[in-house]
Design a protein around this motif. Structure first.
Motif, mmCIF file in Angstrom:
data_model
loop_
_atom_site.group_PDB
_atom_site.id
_atom_site.type_symbol
_atom_site.label_atom_id
_atom_site.label_comp_id
_atom_site.label_asym_id
_atom_site.label_seq_id
_atom_site.Cartn_x
_atom_site.Cartn_y
_atom_site.Cartn_z
ATOM 1 N N ILE A 99 22.156 30.031 43.380
ATOM 2 C CA ILE A 99 20.891 29.468 42.893
ATOM 3 C C ILE A 99 20.422 30.390 41.774
ATOM 4 O O ILE A 99 20.282 31.596 41.986
ATOM 5 C CB ILE A 99 19.822 29.388 43.993
ATOM 6 N N ALA A 100 20.225 29.821 40.601
ATOM 7 C CA ALA A 100 19.789 30.612 39.446
ATOM 8 C C ALA A 100 18.461 30.073 38.930
ATOM 9 O O ALA A 100 18.364 28.894 38.572
ATOM 10 C CB ALA A 100 20.837 30.559 38.336
ATOM 11 N N VAL A 101 17.458 30.915 38.916
ATOM 12 C CA VAL A 101 16.166 30.550 38.333
ATOM 13 C C VAL A 101 16.225 30.980 36.871
ATOM 14 O O VAL A 101 16.292 32.168 36.565
ATOM 15 C CB VAL A 101 14.996 31.227 39.072
ATOM 16 N N LEU A 102 16.248 30.011 35.969
ATOM 17 C CA LEU A 102 16.435 30.276 34.550
ATOM 18 C C LEU A 102 15.119 30.504 33.819
ATOM 19 O O LEU A 102 15.097 31.154 32.779
ATOM 20 C CB LEU A 102 17.209 29.128 33.915
ATOM 21 N N ALA A 103 14.028 29.951 34.360
ATOM 22 C CA ALA A 103 12.696 30.143 33.782
ATOM 23 C C ALA A 103 11.679 29.933 34.891
ATOM 24 O O ALA A 103 11.869 29.070 35.741
ATOM 25 C CB ALA A 103 12.455 29.147 32.647
ATOM 26 N N ASN A 104 10.606 30.734 34.857
ATOM 27 C CA ASN A 104 9.574 30.603 35.874
ATOM 28 C C ASN A 104 8.297 31.250 35.361
ATOM 29 O O ASN A 104 8.257 32.459 35.160
ATOM 30 C CB ASN A 104 10.017 31.275 37.174
ATOM 31 N N ASP A 105 7.260 30.415 35.166
ATOM 32 C CA ASP A 105 5.965 30.976 34.766
ATOM 33 C C ASP A 105 4.917 30.762 35.867
ATOM 34 O O ASP A 105 3.731 30.839 35.629
ATOM 35 C CB ASP A 105 5.499 30.413 33.425
ATOM 36 N N LYS A 108 5.615 26.192 36.175
ATOM 37 C CA LYS A 108 6.817 25.401 35.951
ATOM 38 C C LYS A 108 8.012 26.334 36.061
ATOM 39 O O LYS A 108 7.926 27.503 35.701
ATOM 40 C CB LYS A 108 6.799 24.745 34.566
ATOM 41 N N ALA A 109 9.097 25.788 36.548
ATOM 42 C CA ALA A 109 10.322 26.580 36.666
ATOM 43 C C ALA A 109 11.510 25.672 36.390
ATOM 44 O O ALA A 109 11.438 24.451 36.572
ATOM 45 C CB ALA A 109 10.436 27.203 38.056
ATOM 46 N N HIS A 110 12.583 26.272 35.921
ATOM 47 C CA HIS A 110 13.845 25.560 35.742
ATOM 48 C C HIS A 110 14.907 26.369 36.468
ATOM 49 O O HIS A 110 14.988 27.590 36.306
ATOM 50 C CB HIS A 110 14.198 25.401 34.261
ATOM 51 N N THR A 126 27.117 21.563 39.977
ATOM 52 C CA THR A 126 25.873 22.245 39.608
ATOM 53 C C THR A 126 24.823 21.206 39.271
ATOM 54 O O THR A 126 25.050 20.326 38.443
ATOM 55 C CB THR A 126 26.088 23.200 38.419
ATOM 56 N N THR A 127 23.687 21.313 39.940
ATOM 57 C CA THR A 127 22.561 20.417 39.722
ATOM 58 C C THR A 127 21.409 21.229 39.142
ATOM 59 O O THR A 127 21.127 22.328 39.625
ATOM 60 C CB THR A 127 22.127 19.761 41.052
ATOM 61 N N GLY A 128 20.753 20.706 38.117
ATOM 62 C CA GLY A 128 19.611 21.374 37.505
ATOM 63 C C GLY A 128 18.306 20.790 38.028
ATOM 64 O O GLY A 128 18.247 19.612 38.397
ATOM 65 N N PHE A 129 17.282 21.624 38.055
ATOM 66 C CA PHE A 129 15.975 21.197 38.551
ATOM 67 C C PHE A 129 14.866 21.693 37.638
ATOM 68 O O PHE A 129 14.860 22.862 37.256
ATOM 69 C CB PHE A 129 15.705 21.771 39.952
ATOM 70 N N ASN A 130 13.939 20.811 37.314
ATOM 71 C CA ASN A 130 12.640 21.219 36.780
ATOM 72 C C ASN A 130 11.702 21.173 37.964
ATOM 73 O O ASN A 130 11.637 20.148 38.673
ATOM 74 C CB ASN A 130 12.142 20.278 35.683
ATOM 75 N N LEU A 131 11.004 22.263 38.197
ATOM 76 C CA LEU A 131 10.047 22.345 39.295
ATOM 77 C C LEU A 131 8.656 22.511 38.714
ATOM 78 O O LEU A 131 8.492 23.074 37.628
ATOM 79 C CB LEU A 131 10.370 23.538 40.195
ATOM 80 N N VAL A 132 7.670 22.026 39.449
ATOM 81 C CA VAL A 132 6.283 22.173 39.031
ATOM 82 C C VAL A 132 5.471 22.590 40.256
ATOM 83 O O VAL A 132 5.748 22.148 41.373
ATOM 84 C CB VAL A 132 5.746 20.867 38.400
ATOM 85 N N ALA A 133 4.497 23.462 40.019
ATOM 86 C CA ALA A 133 3.619 23.900 41.105
ATOM 87 C C ALA A 133 2.437 22.947 41.210
ATOM 88 O O ALA A 133 1.776 22.650 40.211
ATOM 89 C CB ALA A 133 3.134 25.321 40.853
ATOM 90 N N GLU A 134 2.205 22.453 42.402
ATOM 91 C CA GLU A 134 1.046 21.613 42.693
ATOM 92 C C GLU A 134 0.390 22.198 43.940
ATOM 93 O O GLU A 134 1.043 22.305 44.983
ATOM 94 C CB GLU A 134 1.455 20.160 42.946
ATOM 95 N N GLY A 136 -0.279 25.181 44.765
ATOM 96 C CA GLY A 136 0.358 26.395 45.266
ATOM 97 C C GLY A 136 1.723 26.198 45.879
ATOM 98 O O GLY A 136 2.247 27.116 46.513
ATOM 99 N N GLN A 137 2.327 25.019 45.707
ATOM 100 C CA GLN A 137 3.658 24.759 46.245
ATOM 101 C C GLN A 137 4.557 24.212 45.149
ATOM 102 O O GLN A 137 4.089 23.517 44.244
ATOM 103 C CB GLN A 137 3.607 23.728 47.375
ATOM 104 N N TRP A 138 5.838 24.494 45.264
ATOM 105 C CA TRP A 138 6.805 23.950 44.314
ATOM 106 C C TRP A 138 7.182 22.539 44.716
ATOM 107 O O TRP A 138 7.305 22.224 45.899
ATOM 108 C CB TRP A 138 8.071 24.801 44.280
ATOM 109 N N PHE A 139 7.391 21.695 43.694
ATOM 110 C CA PHE A 139 7.891 20.344 43.893
ATOM 111 C C PHE A 139 8.906 20.052 42.789
ATOM 112 O O PHE A 139 8.803 20.580 41.683
ATOM 113 C CB PHE A 139 6.750 19.317 43.834
ATOM 114 N N ILE A 140 9.860 19.186 43.094
ATOM 115 C CA ILE A 140 10.870 18.777 42.117
ATOM 116 C C ILE A 140 10.216 17.809 41.138
ATOM 117 O O ILE A 140 9.704 16.765 41.539
ATOM 118 C CB ILE A 140 12.072 18.115 42.813
ATOM 119 N N ASP A 141 10.249 18.151 39.855
ATOM 120 C CA ASP A 141 9.681 17.302 38.817
ATOM 121 C C ASP A 141 10.762 16.517 38.085
ATOM 122 O O ASP A 141 10.485 15.495 37.480
ATOM 123 C CB ASP A 141 8.867 18.146 37.834
ATOM 124 N N ASP A 142 11.979 16.995 38.142
ATOM 125 C CA ASP A 142 13.124 16.286 37.566
ATOM 126 C C ASP A 142 14.394 16.933 38.081
ATOM 127 O O ASP A 142 14.393 18.101 38.482
ATOM 128 C CB ASP A 142 13.102 16.334 36.028
#
Length: 169
Positions: A99-105, A108-110, A126-134, A136-142
């Protein structure tokens, strides 16, 4: 004294503006928790379009998936013919290799997850994920497949096409 007053005013004005809620866990922990259910062929594997406390997709992604279901004719399956999280219809004792976190602010995270869908098979996906915080929790955005195609955009484009053709419920 003027500097102290300015400093105090700055602190008070900063506190007065609501700050965005930060996600409380590392995105890799969120993704690992999802994939752990695939590891043991767990019947509680989260459903991407699920609602309620078990929800794993963002509000925006859920809206697109809900529209897909609303546009799907009775007896039909909807746009997604396979599970986009594992890019599969079948799996057995799925093994996550990285599992590689490529970006995280913290809003939003990728990330990418590399895994073997079958524990006795050496080929990886390999599956990529865009995550978004809602809240205080992460959710899959794409989700992005191995060719970097956006699942959310594909479902949304299919929804638009169905609406344009009038092929809806």
């Amino acid at each position: 004294m003027r500097v102290l007053a300015l400093f105090c005013f700055s602190l008070l004005s900063f506190a007065a503006f609501s700050q965005p809620t930060l996600a409380v866990e590392n995105p890799s922990v969120f993704l690992q928790r999802i994939y752990d259910t695939y590891r043991n062929d767990d019947l509680s594997t989260p459903h991407l379009g699920g609602h309620g406390p078990q929800r794993i997709a963002s509000q925006a992604f859920i809206a697109v998936l809900d529209e897909d279901q609303a546009l799907t004719l009775p007896g039909d399956m909807g746009f997604l013919g396979a599970d986009p999280i594992c890019q599969c219809q079948d799996y057995q004792n799925l093994v996550v290799t990285k599992i590689a976190v490529l970006a995280n602010d913290n809003q939003k995270a990728h990330a990418t997850v590399t895994f073997r869908a079958f524990s006795d098979d050496s080929s990886t996906i390999t599956t990529g994920f865009n995550l978004v915080a809602e809240n205080g929790q992460w959710f899959i955005d794409d989700i992005f497949d191995t060719d970097q195609n956006s699942v959310r955009n594909a479902v949304d484009n299919n929804n638009k096409s169905l609406r344009a053709k009038g092929e809806t419920n």
